[in-house]
Design an enzyme around this catalytic site. Structure first.
Site, PDB file in Angstrom:
ATOM      1  N   ASP A  15       0.816  -1.218   0.000  1.00 52.79           N
ATOM      2  CA  ASP A  15       0.000   0.000   0.000  1.00 52.79           C
ATOM      3  C   ASP A  15       0.849   1.269   0.000  1.00 52.79           C
ATOM      4  O   ASP A  15       0.643   2.175   0.823  1.00 52.79           O
ATOM      5  CB  ASP A  15      -0.939   0.030   1.210  1.00 52.79           C
ATOM      6  CG  ASP A  15      -1.727  -1.256   1.376  1.00 52.79           C
ATOM      7  OD1 ASP A  15      -2.102  -1.849   0.350  1.00 52.79           O
ATOM      8  OD2 ASP A  15      -1.960  -1.671   2.524  1.00 52.79           O
ATOM      9  N   GLU A 187     -11.353   0.523  -3.942  1.00 52.19           N
ATOM     10  CA  GLU A 187     -10.739   0.981  -2.692  1.00 52.19           C
ATOM     11  C   GLU A 187      -9.485   1.782  -3.021  1.00 52.19           C
ATOM     12  O   GLU A 187      -9.228   2.115  -4.169  1.00 52.19           O
ATOM     13  CB  GLU A 187     -10.412  -0.227  -1.793  1.00 52.19           C
ATOM     14  CG  GLU A 187      -9.527  -1.237  -2.461  1.00 52.19           C
ATOM     15  CD  GLU A 187      -9.337  -2.515  -1.655  1.00 52.19           C
ATOM     16  OE1 GLU A 187      -9.512  -2.486  -0.430  1.00 52.19           O
ATOM     17  OE2 GLU A 187      -8.999  -3.544  -2.263  1.00 52.19           O
TER      18      GLU A 187
END
Length: 525
Positions: A15, A187
């Site tokens: 991420d 997302e």
């Protein structure tokens, strides 16, 4: 030009969020249940990266006691505006059921190394929050919207709301600005302003083999957002044999010569079962703007294995060197590469009780989500050797200490010293296979030692083997060859990566401890 080989951050660096501050680049990655929260790396050339900050280092900022495996810090967003660094993060407290408890927070600092502020609560409507500093001076938070209703999609779109830095809270109406594409699981949002458009970058397709990066754009910040008509701009979902898999969850930055680069997570399968034992790593791609859309340099959407960056190479930093890493516990603190589970060790560890050694007081079992006594580092290479020198005097079978190869509470291998009722002091192996605990060696092997033992773990791709020594010179294998691929996202299920570390248990709670003289880690590829 300098050629950068992917991944740029190896082993459990998912991420990625990248930002440019002056001539410097900073990159933040998720840490999930590992404490301190968030890893921040620095580079001035996009090639060499140095760990410079672990900003969430106080319980007042991050308390993960009791959170489930792969809970905790998801997808931090690092940004910079008017001399201030902003770090947005989620502390995920539950996520496996229909409901997901995902409070989002903001901390700030004028120096990347801190100190970082106390957290400001933002919202809890979903995860993957990101702060956008708009051209007009306003600030906006975007995050995915979590929908618990099973007759809806759980991923309810991307929502936007203004953030007021004076009031230190969100203000105005929350607006759903993007419902996603048919790939689903929308997302990881980030907003960017470029050439008259607001661009919304999202992750789609799930965090596994179908992962992808999609773009949408709008003339107005509130939308409507038009998806890229060519589909995902980055993915490996259609190329199962490609070395970089699970490519997605990206972040954009301008380069030193005003070119553009993308950082994204990826995974590298290994072994016959094609599992990713190093977890999700960070890769770099060069991108260009073409006809109003973001494209990879080669005009495909396949993650490149290597990328050229401007030749400002300053020499390899420790994070990129393959070789030996060692902690001798001679200072006032241990190396930043070492982390604990969920909360600080506090009084369960001391560097002063026996100078030159780490004293680790026994905590709860390897399957506890509360107070384990473990200090470990991430595995960053497929071929490694890790070793500790330990002194430990167990009095009964509830006293355990040793070297642990750990993914989560449902997946680990543990070589430990303990006391057996019949055999005396023994070395044994404890294995947890997707939640099923067993003892490959039974009661273990009696060892004729006083207190000192050397323990070693060797991993080669998808195979792991423990060794032990009574003198630190001659090492003998102990136990069977173990399946290292089971310590991966692809087996017990999760979002982290394999760790190797020191561990101590006192299951009767009477203060037993183990002393560790050193912890070494050697990459052998």
């Amino acid at each position: 030009m300098t050629v950068v080989h992917n991944p740029i951050l190896r082993g459990f660096h998912p991420d990625p969020s990248i930002v440019k501050a002056g001539k410097d680049y900073y990159l933040a990655t998720s840490t999930f249940e590992w404490f301190p929260g968030v890893m921040i790396y620095h580079s001035n050339n996009l090639s060499d990266w140095e760990l410079v900050a672990r900003p969430l280092n106080r319980l007042s900022q991050l308390n993960m006691e009791g959170v489930e495996d792969s809970g905790g810090v998801w997808a931090p967003c690092l940004s910079f505006c008017d001399g201030i660094f902003y770090l947005i993060y989620t502390n995920v407290r539950s996520y496996r059921g229909a409901f997901k408890d995902t409070p989002n927070f903001l901390v700030t600092a004028s120096d990347i190394k801190g100190p970082w502020s106390e957290p400001i609560f933002l919202n809890a409507s979903g995860f993957d929050p990101s702060l956008f500093h708009a051209p007009d001076g306003k600030k906006y938070l975007v995050n995915m919207l979590m929908d618990y209703r099973n007759y809806q999609t759980a991923f309810g779109g991307i929502v936007l709301q203004e953030y007021d830095p004076e009031q230190k809270r969100l203000v105005g109406e929350r607006k759903n600005i993007f419902r996603g594409t048919p790939l689903g699981v929308t997302e990881g949002p980030h907003l960017y302003w470029h050439d008259g458009y607001y661009y919304l970058m999202t992750a789609e397709g799930g965090t596994g083999w179908g992962h992808a990066v999609t773009m949408a754009r709008s003339r107005e910040i509130n939308g409507p957002y038009e998806p890229d008509p060519e589909g995902p701009m980055l993915t490996a979902r259609h190329l199962p044999a490609w070395p970089l898999q699970k490519a997605g969850h990206a972040s954009l930055v301008s380069g030193p010569e005003e070119e553009w680069y993308l950082v994204h997570l990826c995974s590298r399968p290994v072994g016959e079962k094609k599992r990713c034992i190093l977890g999700r790593e960070t890769a770099l791609q060069k991108v260009v703007w073409e006809d109003g859309w973001l494209r990879l340099l080669d005009k495909t959407n396949v993650p490149a294995l290597s990328v050229e960056v401007p030749d400002t190479h300053n020499g390899m930093l420790p994070e990129q060197k393959r070789g030996e890493w060692r902690e001798d516990f001679d200072g006032d603190s241990w190396a930043d590469e070492l982390q604990t589970l969920r909360i600080p060790l506090g009084e369960r560890a001391s560097l002063k009780a026996r100078p030159g050694w780490l004293r680790l007081y026994g905590g709860e079992s390897p399957e506890s989500t509360f107070r384990q006594s473990m200090l470990a580092r991430r595995q960053q290479s497929f071929k490694i050797q890790a070793e500790v020198k330990m002194e430990f005097a167990p009095k009964n079978f509830q006293h355990m200490a040793g070297l642990i190869y750990y993914y989560n509470t449902k997946g680990y291998y543990y070589l430990y010293l303990t006391q057996d009722d019949s055999l005396g002091t023994v070395l044994s192996v404890l294995a947890c296979d997707n939640g099923e605990t067993f003892f490959p060696m039974g009661a273990g092997m009696p060892v004729q030692i006083q207190k000192t033992v050397w323990l070693r773990l060797c991993v080669k791709d998808d195979q792991a083997q423990f060794f032990w020594s009574a003198d630190g010179n001659i090492f003998e294998p102990i136990g069977t060859v173990l399946d290292a691929s089971k310590l991966s996202d692809d087996y017990p299920g999760g979002f982290t990566g394999a760790f190797i570390g020191m561990s101590c248990q006192d299951l009767e709670g009477n203060g037993i401890y183990a002393d560790f003289d050193y912890f070494s880690y050697i990459e052998q590829e």
